[in-house]
Scaffold this motif. Structure first.
Motif, PDB file in Angstrom:
ATOM      1  N   ASP A  19       0.840  -1.191   0.000  1.00 51.09           N
ATOM      2  CA  ASP A  19       0.000   0.000   0.000  1.00 51.09           C
ATOM      3  C   ASP A  19       0.880   1.249   0.000  1.00 51.09           C
ATOM      4  N   THR A  20       0.300   2.358  -0.405  1.00 49.77           N
ATOM      5  CA  THR A  20       1.067   3.600  -0.464  1.00 49.77           C
ATOM      6  C   THR A  20       1.315   4.215   0.912  1.00 49.77           C
ATOM      7  N   ASP A  21       0.669   3.706   1.937  1.00 48.62           N
ATOM      8  CA  ASP A  21       0.899   4.226   3.286  1.00 48.62           C
ATOM      9  C   ASP A  21       1.841   3.317   4.090  1.00 48.62           C
ATOM     10  N   VAL A  22       2.777   2.696   3.378  1.00 43.29           N
ATOM     11  CA  VAL A  22       3.774   1.845   4.005  1.00 43.29           C
ATOM     12  C   VAL A  22       5.146   2.482   3.809  1.00 43.29           C
ATOM     13  N   ILE A  23       5.891   2.619   4.897  1.00 42.10           N
ATOM     14  CA  ILE A  23       7.262   3.120   4.829  1.00 42.10           C
ATOM     15  C   ILE A  23       8.195   1.918   4.907  1.00 42.10           C
ATOM     16  N   VAL A  24       9.041   1.756   3.900  1.00 40.69           N
ATOM     17  CA  VAL A  24       9.991   0.647   3.879  1.00 40.69           C
ATOM     18  C   VAL A  24      11.232   1.051   4.662  1.00 40.69           C
ATOM     19  N   LEU A  25      11.646   0.181   5.576  1.00 43.08           N
ATOM     20  CA  LEU A  25      12.818   0.441   6.414  1.00 43.08           C
ATOM     21  C   LEU A  25      14.021  -0.401   6.004  1.00 43.08           C
ATOM     22  N   LYS A  26      13.762  -1.595   5.477  1.00 40.67           N
ATOM     23  CA  LYS A  26      14.818  -2.529   5.072  1.00 40.67           C
ATOM     24  C   LYS A  26      14.435  -3.134   3.735  1.00 40.67           C
ATOM     25  N   PRO A 113       4.099  -3.030  13.036  1.00 43.19           N
ATOM     26  CA  PRO A 113       4.592  -2.964  14.408  1.00 43.19           C
ATOM     27  C   PRO A 113       3.752  -2.100  15.338  1.00 43.19           C
ATOM     28  N   VAL A 114       2.843  -1.321  14.759  1.00 40.33           N
ATOM     29  CA  VAL A 114       1.941  -0.494  15.563  1.00 40.33           C
ATOM     30  C   VAL A 114       0.515  -0.776  15.101  1.00 40.33           C
ATOM     31  N   ASN A 115      -0.321  -1.193  16.020  1.00 36.26           N
ATOM     32  CA  ASN A 115      -1.727  -1.479  15.718  1.00 36.26           C
ATOM     33  C   ASN A 115      -2.418  -0.224  15.200  1.00 36.26           C
ATOM     34  N   TRP A 116      -3.390  -0.413  14.309  1.00 36.38           N
ATOM     35  CA  TRP A 116      -4.101   0.731  13.723  1.00 36.38           C
ATOM     36  C   TRP A 116      -4.708   1.635  14.790  1.00 36.38           C
ATOM     37  N   SER A 117      -5.145   1.054  15.896  1.00 35.87           N
ATOM     38  CA  SER A 117      -5.799   1.854  16.938  1.00 35.87           C
ATOM     39  C   SER A 117      -4.805   2.691  17.753  1.00 35.87           C
ATOM     40  N   ARG A 118      -3.496   2.421  17.582  1.00 34.01           N
ATOM     41  CA  ARG A 118      -2.471   3.148  18.342  1.00 34.01           C
ATOM     42  C   ARG A 118      -1.503   3.909  17.451  1.00 34.01           C
ATOM     43  N   ILE A 119      -1.811   4.009  16.158  1.00 33.85           N
ATOM     44  CA  ILE A 119      -0.872   4.610  15.212  1.00 33.85           C
ATOM     45  C   ILE A 119      -0.542   6.063  15.565  1.00 33.85           C
ATOM     46  N   LYS A 120      -1.469   6.778  16.189  1.00 33.33           N
ATOM     47  CA  LYS A 120      -1.212   8.172  16.569  1.00 33.33           C
ATOM     48  C   LYS A 120      -0.021   8.289  17.519  1.00 33.33           C
ATOM     49  N   SER A 156      -4.208   7.960  10.307  1.00 41.53           N
ATOM     50  CA  SER A 156      -3.077   8.868  10.507  1.00 41.53           C
ATOM     51  C   SER A 156      -2.977  10.025   9.521  1.00 41.53           C
ATOM     52  N   ARG A 157      -3.802  10.058   8.510  1.00 39.17           N
ATOM     53  CA  ARG A 157      -3.602  11.017   7.423  1.00 39.17           C
ATOM     54  C   ARG A 157      -3.628  12.486   7.826  1.00 39.17           C
ATOM     55  N   LYS A 158      -4.275  12.823   8.910  1.00 40.31           N
ATOM     56  CA  LYS A 158      -4.357  14.232   9.318  1.00 40.31           C
ATOM     57  C   LYS A 158      -3.429  14.569  10.485  1.00 40.31           C
ATOM     58  N   ILE A 159      -2.595  13.615  10.890  1.00 38.77           N
ATOM     59  CA  ILE A 159      -1.722  13.828  12.041  1.00 38.77           C
ATOM     60  C   ILE A 159      -0.373  14.356  11.570  1.00 38.77           C
ATOM     61  N   LYS A 160       0.118  15.366  12.230  1.00 37.52           N
ATOM     62  CA  LYS A 160       1.444  15.923  11.943  1.00 37.52           C
ATOM     63  C   LYS A 160       2.482  15.189  12.791  1.00 37.52           C
ATOM     64  N   ALA A 161       3.621  14.907  12.188  1.00 33.19           N
ATOM     65  CA  ALA A 161       4.721  14.267  12.914  1.00 33.19           C
ATOM     66  C   ALA A 161       5.410  15.298  13.790  1.00 33.19           C
ATOM     67  N   GLU A 162       5.358  15.089  15.095  1.00 31.38           N
ATOM     68  CA  GLU A 162       5.976  16.023  16.035  1.00 31.38           C
ATOM     69  C   GLU A 162       7.478  15.749  16.140  1.00 31.38           C
ATOM     70  N   SER A 163       8.216  16.776  16.497  1.00 34.32           N
ATOM     71  CA  SER A 163       9.651  16.646  16.714  1.00 34.32           C
ATOM     72  C   SER A 163       9.905  15.615  17.811  1.00 34.32           C
ATOM     73  N   GLY A 164      10.855  14.726  17.560  1.00 40.05           N
ATOM     74  CA  GLY A 164      11.189  13.699  18.546  1.00 40.05           C
ATOM     75  C   GLY A 164      10.311  12.470  18.486  1.00 40.05           C
ATOM     76  N   SER A 165       9.307  12.470  17.610  1.00 36.03           N
ATOM     77  CA  SER A 165       8.419  11.309  17.493  1.00 36.03           C
ATOM     78  C   SER A 165       9.119  10.180  16.748  1.00 36.03           C
ATOM     79  N   ILE A 166       8.559   9.005  16.821  1.00 34.17           N
ATOM     80  CA  ILE A 166       9.110   7.854  16.103  1.00 34.17           C
ATOM     81  C   ILE A 166       9.099   8.124  14.603  1.00 34.17           C
TER      82      ILE A 166
END
Length: 185
Positions: A19-26, A113-120, A156-166
């Motif tokens: 899916d397009t909402d997947v970030i590849v790490l490896k 690694p993060v459940n949909w209900s805890r993605i925030k 997660s589409r409307k959430i901004k990534a805060e400084s220091g976040s994962i």
């Protein structure tokens, strides 16, 4: 229909779908004929739901054919997930012990690694010492155990990534960003 299209293309050509909402790490090139568990049953350690946001399969793999067959026999456009995550879970639960299917179900940590209900939680920066410790441990766990992170766009589409976040750390470590110059942005 995107669920059917991904299955048909993978069956015909083989390869990697995500899916397009997947970030590849490896790199995923070491993976072959895998699907990821979205969740596990804590009592027995077995998967309780699979997900089709990341699929890696050989051309004409028999499991893909079974997915397509199930889609044709049970399509229901009125139930969310029926033709996607629930479909792959239904089929794999039926063929899991049958010979000739040769595939691996990876644990949730591989792609989810993060459940949909805890993605925030991975978009939030540290809120204190305890939270900062949790963020660091979760980031290290993701870095060591995960091939990718599904961001569950609907959540997660409307959430901004805060400084220091994962997510902030993942973005800073990502080769897409480290190889680009700020003048080209």
């Amino acid at each position: 229909m995107s669920n059917l299209l991904r299955l048909a293309l993978l069956y015909k050509f083989g390869g990697i779908y995500m899916d397009t909402d997947v970030i590849v790490l490896k790199t995923l090139t070491t993976l072959r004929n895998v699907i990821g568990a979205q969740s596990i049953d804590l009592e027995n350690g077995n998967w309780s739901r699979l997900n089709n946001a990341v699929l890696v399969f050989d051309k004409k793999h028999p499991l893909l054919f079974k997915f397509i067959e199930e889609f044709a026999l049970t399509f229901d456009g009125n139930k969310w997930g029926h033709n996607g995550p629930y479909l792959v879970s239904r089929v794999v639960s039926r063929v899991n012990t049958m010979p000739g299917f040769n595939f691996t179900v990876l644990p949730p940590s591989a792609f989810y690694p993060v459940n949909w209900s805890r993605i925030k939680s991975i978009f939030k920066g540290p809120r204190g010492k305890v939270h900062s410790t949790w963020l660091h441990r979760k980031l290290e766990q993701i870095k060591s155990e995960s091939f990718a992170v599904h961001l569950w766009n609907r959540q997660s589409r409307k959430i901004k990534a805060e400084s220091g976040s994962i997510i902030n750390h993942i973005m800073l470590d990502c080769c897409v960003f480290c190889n680009s110059s700020s003048s080209s942005l």
